[in-house]
Design a protein around this motif. Structure first.
Motif, mmCIF file in Angstrom:
data_model
loop_
_atom_site.group_PDB
_atom_site.id
_atom_site.type_symbol
_atom_site.label_atom_id
_atom_site.label_comp_id
_atom_site.label_asym_id
_atom_site.label_seq_id
_atom_site.Cartn_x
_atom_site.Cartn_y
_atom_site.Cartn_z
ATOM 1 N N VAL A 241 56.297 43.688 30.984
ATOM 2 C CA VAL A 241 56.878 42.771 30.772
ATOM 3 C C VAL A 241 57.016 41.682 31.487
ATOM 4 C CG1 VAL A 241 58.609 43.651 29.662
ATOM 5 C CG2 VAL A 241 58.965 43.525 32.273
ATOM 6 N N LEU A 242 56.454 42.026 32.620
ATOM 7 C CA LEU A 242 55.567 40.391 33.740
ATOM 8 C C LEU A 242 54.890 41.389 34.517
ATOM 9 C CD1 LEU A 242 56.508 38.117 35.523
ATOM 10 C CD2 LEU A 242 57.920 39.515 36.921
ATOM 11 N N VAL A 243 53.404 39.683 34.664
ATOM 12 C CA VAL A 243 52.809 40.571 35.357
ATOM 13 C C VAL A 243 52.531 38.933 36.328
ATOM 14 C CG1 VAL A 243 49.960 39.788 35.339
ATOM 15 C CG2 VAL A 243 51.102 40.955 33.974
ATOM 16 N N VAL A 244 52.323 39.488 37.896
ATOM 17 C CA VAL A 244 52.366 38.360 39.179
ATOM 18 C C VAL A 244 50.968 38.435 39.451
ATOM 19 C CG1 VAL A 244 53.512 37.905 41.581
ATOM 20 C CG2 VAL A 244 54.309 38.758 38.554
ATOM 21 N N GLU A 245 50.355 37.493 40.152
ATOM 22 C CA GLU A 245 48.865 37.432 40.542
ATOM 23 C C GLU A 245 49.717 36.485 41.586
ATOM 24 O OE1 GLU A 245 46.597 39.163 40.472
ATOM 25 O OE2 GLU A 245 46.318 39.832 37.865
ATOM 26 N N VAL A 246 48.732 36.941 42.582
ATOM 27 C CA VAL A 246 49.306 36.234 44.350
ATOM 28 C C VAL A 246 47.627 35.502 44.442
ATOM 29 C CG1 VAL A 246 49.644 35.689 46.319
ATOM 30 C CG2 VAL A 246 51.137 37.480 44.671
ATOM 31 N N VAL A 247 47.342 34.392 44.521
ATOM 32 C CA VAL A 247 46.029 33.602 43.641
ATOM 33 C C VAL A 247 45.730 33.711 45.696
ATOM 34 C CG1 VAL A 247 45.303 31.316 43.964
ATOM 35 C CG2 VAL A 247 46.798 32.236 42.217
ATOM 36 N N SER A 248 44.511 33.775 45.492
ATOM 37 C CA SER A 248 43.723 34.136 46.569
ATOM 38 C C SER A 248 42.183 32.864 46.874
ATOM 39 C CB SER A 248 43.213 35.735 47.046
ATOM 40 O OG SER A 248 42.498 35.818 46.482
ATOM 41 N N PRO A 249 42.023 32.603 47.434
ATOM 42 C CA PRO A 249 41.079 31.497 47.329
ATOM 43 C C PRO A 249 39.516 32.994 46.637
ATOM 44 C CG PRO A 249 40.944 31.950 49.528
ATOM 45 C CD PRO A 249 42.191 32.493 48.712
ATOM 46 N N GLU A 250 39.294 33.889 46.315
ATOM 47 C CA GLU A 250 38.679 34.722 45.785
ATOM 48 C C GLU A 250 38.876 34.592 44.646
ATOM 49 O OE1 GLU A 250 37.030 38.199 44.204
ATOM 50 O OE2 GLU A 250 38.967 38.137 45.187
ATOM 51 N N SER A 251 39.821 34.990 44.147
ATOM 52 C CA SER A 251 40.346 35.020 42.939
ATOM 53 C C SER A 251 41.346 33.888 41.952
ATOM 54 C CB SER A 251 41.963 35.912 42.934
ATOM 55 O OG SER A 251 43.096 35.711 43.031
ATOM 56 N N ALA A 252 41.319 32.750 43.268
ATOM 57 C CA ALA A 252 41.715 31.690 42.274
ATOM 58 C C ALA A 252 41.481 31.476 40.942
ATOM 59 C CB ALA A 252 41.733 30.298 42.536
ATOM 60 N N HIS A 253 40.023 31.071 40.434
ATOM 61 C CA HIS A 253 39.691 31.006 38.733
ATOM 62 C C HIS A 253 40.178 31.322 37.676
ATOM 63 C CE1 HIS A 253 37.296 29.432 35.805
ATOM 64 N NE2 HIS A 253 36.425 30.363 35.319
ATOM 65 N N ARG A 254 40.164 32.979 38.324
ATOM 66 C CA ARG A 254 40.259 34.152 37.402
ATOM 67 C C ARG A 254 41.624 34.337 37.260
ATOM 68 N NH1 ARG A 254 36.628 37.500 40.905
ATOM 69 N NH2 ARG A 254 38.920 38.427 41.659
#
Length: 193
Positions: free
Chosen positions: A108-121
């Motif tokens: 029901v909810l997805v959370v992504e915490v952006v890091s420099p390596e994963s920013a584009h994805r």
């Protein structure tokens, strides 16, 4: 150039499939499958990221209703060629100690915490893929001078795409997917101001 270990070679000409992740014990922790390609977390995790995920996990667990579980770092099998691993998921699936992934209809909810390596994805690829899989709510959390900023998206059923539902600084209050109230300033300070 050093030869790749055997486990890094795709098991078939078409590449990797979602079920292959469960058969790769040698793969680094936090290995994802995006469009049939293995993606590894290559850079070390920052303390800010780890602290934020830990405090957000406990905060959401405390506020989630009985029919919602909050899990961290568990993959979602979006389709045969995509199995990303978000930082957090809120799911209707019951706890299973042997589970290695969730189906999109359980999330029901997805959370992504952006890091420099994963920013584009996190900002583009996963935003599109989670929406296409029908996951109703997506949060993308950015580091703004040490403070978390939450970009909230809701699925728009007629288009099947995410619509921005707000950008939250200092505090977040949402009625969906369940009643959520978060003092964002405490997520990285551990309660200290």
């Amino acid at each position: 150039m050093t030869a790749l270990p055997d486990w890094m070679h795709p098991p078939r000409e078409e590449g990797w499939f979602a079920e292959d992740l469960d058969r790769l014990p040698e793969a680094p922790r936090h290995t994802e499958l995006i469009d049939g390609a293995l993606v590894f977390m290559m850079s070390p995790q920052r303390s800010w990221h780890g602290r934020l995920v830990t405090f957000l996990t406990t905060t959401l667990m405390a506020q989630a209703p009985d029919n919602i579980e909050v899990e961290r770092e568990m993959t979602i099998r979006l389709d045969a060629r995509n199995r990303p691993e978000p930082d957090l998921v809120a799911t209707t699936a019951t706890y299973d100690p042997n589970r290695t992934w969730f189906a999109p209809e359980q999330v029901v909810l997805v959370v992504e915490v952006v890091s420099p390596e994963s920013a584009h994805r996190d900002r583009t690829v996963k935003l599109r893929k989670y929406a296409e899989a029908g996951i109703q709510h997506y949060w993308c959390i950015e580091d703004e001078g040490g403070a978390p900023v939450v970009h909230v998206y809701e699925l728009d059923p007629p288009t099947g795409m995410y619509a921005p539902a707000g950008i939250f600084r200092r505090s977040l209050r949402r009625p969906v997917p369940f009643e959520i109230i978060i003092d964002l300033d405490t997520l990285t300070s551990g309660g200290d101001h």
